[in-house]
Design a protein around this motif. Structure first.
Motif, mmCIF file in Angstrom:
data_model
loop_
_atom_site.group_PDB
_atom_site.id
_atom_site.type_symbol
_atom_site.label_atom_id
_atom_site.label_comp_id
_atom_site.label_asym_id
_atom_site.label_seq_id
_atom_site.Cartn_x
_atom_site.Cartn_y
_atom_site.Cartn_z
ATOM 1 N N GLY A 135 32.185 -24.593 58.210
ATOM 2 C CA GLY A 135 31.063 -25.256 57.557
ATOM 3 C C GLY A 135 30.253 -26.113 58.514
ATOM 4 O O GLY A 135 29.012 -26.097 58.492
ATOM 5 N N PHE A 136 30.926 -26.848 59.372
ATOM 6 C CA PHE A 136 30.225 -27.721 60.313
ATOM 7 C C PHE A 136 29.458 -26.936 61.372
ATOM 8 O O PHE A 136 28.518 -27.452 61.968
ATOM 9 C CB PHE A 136 31.208 -28.675 60.994
ATOM 10 C CG PHE A 136 31.674 -29.793 60.106
ATOM 11 C CD1 PHE A 136 30.770 -30.622 59.480
ATOM 12 C CD2 PHE A 136 33.029 -30.021 59.908
ATOM 13 C CE1 PHE A 136 31.190 -31.655 58.653
ATOM 14 C CE2 PHE A 136 33.464 -31.040 59.090
ATOM 15 C CZ PHE A 136 32.544 -31.860 58.464
ATOM 16 N N GLN A 137 29.854 -25.689 61.614
ATOM 17 C CA GLN A 137 29.231 -24.898 62.665
ATOM 18 C C GLN A 137 28.243 -23.869 62.128
ATOM 19 O O GLN A 137 27.893 -22.922 62.821
ATOM 20 C CB GLN A 137 30.323 -24.201 63.481
ATOM 21 C CG GLN A 137 31.212 -25.170 64.235
ATOM 22 C CD GLN A 137 32.375 -24.500 64.932
ATOM 23 O OE1 GLN A 137 32.373 -23.295 65.149
ATOM 24 N NE2 GLN A 137 33.389 -25.280 65.273
ATOM 25 N N LEU A 194 28.996 -33.788 66.723
ATOM 26 C CA LEU A 194 29.551 -32.791 65.805
ATOM 27 C C LEU A 194 31.040 -32.580 66.080
ATOM 28 O O LEU A 194 31.844 -32.478 65.140
ATOM 29 C CB LEU A 194 28.789 -31.469 65.949
ATOM 30 C CG LEU A 194 29.321 -30.294 65.130
ATOM 31 C CD1 LEU A 194 29.269 -30.608 63.638
ATOM 32 C CD2 LEU A 194 28.528 -29.029 65.432
ATOM 33 N N MET A 195 31.408 -32.508 67.344
ATOM 34 C CA MET A 195 32.817 -32.339 67.691
ATOM 35 C C MET A 195 33.637 -33.513 67.173
ATOM 36 O O MET A 195 34.749 -33.332 66.648
ATOM 37 C CB MET A 195 32.984 -32.210 69.200
ATOM 38 C CG MET A 195 34.420 -31.953 69.641
ATOM 39 S SD MET A 195 34.613 -31.840 71.440
ATOM 40 C CE MET A 195 34.399 -33.574 71.880
ATOM 41 N N ILE A 200 23.272 -29.537 62.080
ATOM 42 C CA ILE A 200 23.420 -30.101 63.422
ATOM 43 C C ILE A 200 23.373 -28.998 64.472
ATOM 44 O O ILE A 200 22.702 -29.138 65.502
ATOM 45 C CB ILE A 200 24.729 -30.895 63.538
ATOM 46 C CG1 ILE A 200 24.725 -32.089 62.591
ATOM 47 C CG2 ILE A 200 24.931 -31.377 64.974
ATOM 48 C CD1 ILE A 200 26.017 -32.900 62.613
ATOM 49 N N VAL A 201 24.073 -27.893 64.224
ATOM 50 C CA VAL A 201 24.102 -26.818 65.219
ATOM 51 C C VAL A 201 22.709 -26.221 65.388
ATOM 52 O O VAL A 201 22.282 -25.922 66.513
ATOM 53 C CB VAL A 201 25.107 -25.723 64.812
ATOM 54 C CG1 VAL A 201 25.066 -24.560 65.798
ATOM 55 C CG2 VAL A 201 26.510 -26.298 64.755
ATOM 56 N N TYR A 202 21.980 -26.071 64.282
ATOM 57 C CA TYR A 202 20.615 -25.555 64.390
ATOM 58 C C TYR A 202 19.738 -26.525 65.179
ATOM 59 O O TYR A 202 18.902 -26.111 65.990
ATOM 60 C CB TYR A 202 20.018 -25.328 63.002
ATOM 61 C CG TYR A 202 18.681 -24.638 63.038
ATOM 62 C CD1 TYR A 202 18.602 -23.252 63.091
ATOM 63 C CD2 TYR A 202 17.495 -25.362 63.046
ATOM 64 C CE1 TYR A 202 17.377 -22.599 63.145
ATOM 65 C CE2 TYR A 202 16.265 -24.728 63.103
ATOM 66 C CZ TYR A 202 16.215 -23.347 63.143
ATOM 67 O OH TYR A 202 15.002 -22.716 63.207
ATOM 68 N N ALA A 226 29.100 -28.352 54.454
ATOM 69 C CA ALA A 226 30.555 -28.277 54.636
ATOM 70 C C ALA A 226 31.304 -28.661 53.364
ATOM 71 O O ALA A 226 32.292 -28.019 52.996
ATOM 72 C CB ALA A 226 30.979 -29.178 55.795
ATOM 73 N N VAL A 227 30.832 -29.701 52.681
ATOM 74 C CA VAL A 227 31.501 -30.169 51.465
ATOM 75 C C VAL A 227 31.376 -29.136 50.349
ATOM 76 O O VAL A 227 32.302 -28.974 49.540
ATOM 77 C CB VAL A 227 30.915 -31.524 51.022
ATOM 78 C CG1 VAL A 227 31.384 -31.893 49.622
ATOM 79 C CG2 VAL A 227 31.312 -32.618 52.004
ATOM 80 N N ALA A 228 30.266 -28.420 50.292
ATOM 81 C CA ALA A 228 30.105 -27.378 49.273
ATOM 82 C C ALA A 228 30.828 -26.091 49.662
ATOM 83 O O ALA A 228 31.505 -25.467 48.838
ATOM 84 C CB ALA A 228 28.621 -27.099 49.047
#
Length: 287
Positions: A218-220, A264-265, A240-242, A68-70
């Motif tokens: 990014g987080f998803q 994650l949420m 996390i989603v994986y 996400a940061v990248a």
């Protein structure tokens, strides 16, 4: 009043069935030992405690944050650059170029990931072949390298989505009064000065929205990781989603997978609140 309720009722029923009930049920499941096949038993916060003691899960959290940061600044920077270029009034065929840049967003991420998998395949991919022909050396196996796998899947995501954010930024740019740019130009401001002191402040509301949306993307991250790397090599691209997918549907630990999804949420909401708070403070300082 009754007419308003009558119009709202179908939408509320749909939300209750397809959003509210699944959400609260998943929250309940996160406090149980559910496998999807057993009678769930309440185990309290055990699933949440496990998240912070499981090395693989902590690695997935770190990978998600890195991704996400990248991804967020890369996709936003690319989108702004293209928006500035394709918003020029003297550019010929602006509509055509905007359409071309936006088209990858329409493509399914699964299709894009499959295409890049074929292109980057170390044995049969076109890019390794061209690299060999041009440079006379073997191209690194990007998808099977712990160093290059994460940058590669991030690149695919940026390539697919920056056109969408570009369109949003173009709309934001068109909302900035031309008089502001003209006044800055008359005051002696160069291109960089006008961008820094006129364009960026004018894009602040748009930027807040795009940052939150890009961070959510990014987080998803899941599709291209599932297809291109399968979370590997050595879990270097597992997010996390994986991990929610593998724990819930491969290991049948649906209670644990649900707890991961709510963590994650929470992370996503915290990032959104922080960004909104920063934006409000900046607006207050300007005012």
């Amino acid at each position: 009043m009754r007419a308003g309720i009558a119009f709202l009722l179908p939408a509320l029923v749909i939300l209750a069935i397809w959003v509210f009930y699944p959400t609260f049920y998943a929250l309940w499941i996160s406090f149980t030992d559910s496998t999807g096949l057993n009678q769930p038993e309440f185990i309290g916060l055990d699933n949440y405690a496990r998240i912070f003691t499981d090395d693989d899960t902590r690695g997935a959290i770190v990978n998600t944050l890195v991704y996400a940061v990248a991804f967020t600044p890369l996709v936003i920077g690319t989108a702004i650059a293209m928006a500035l270029l394709l918003n020029r009034k003297d550019l010929v065929m602006r509509g055509f170029f905007r359409t071309v840049v936006f088209l990858p967003f329409i493509i399914s991420m699964a299709v894009a990931a499959l295409s890049f998998s074929f292109l980057l395949d170390a044995s049969t991919g076109l890019l390794p072949y061209w690299f060999q022909q041009v440079f006379g050396r073997t191209m690194p196996d990007l998808l099977n390298s712990t160093t290059w796998a994460m940058p590669t899947v991030i690149f695919v995501a940026v390539w697919k989505t920056f056109g969408y954010f570009m369109v949003i930024f173009i709309a934001g740019l068109q909302g900035i009064p031309a008089e502001q740019h003209e006044a800055a130009h008359l005051d002696g401001a160069g291109a960089w000065g006008r961008f820094w002191h006129v364009t960026l402040p004018g894009l602040r509301p748009t930027m807040t929205y795009v940052i939150i949306l890009a961070a959510n993307f990014g987080f998803q991250a899941f599709d291209q990781i599932y297809i291109m790397t399968g979370g590997g090599p050595e879990r270097s691209t597992e997010t996390i989603v994986y991990r929610v997918y593998t724990e819930g549907f491969a290991s049948f630990k649906q209670g644990y997978a649900s707890s991961l999804s709510f963590v994650l949420m929470a992370i996503t909401m915290i990032v959104g609140v922080i960004q909104l708070t920063i934006n409000k403070r900046q607006e207050r300082d300007i005012a």
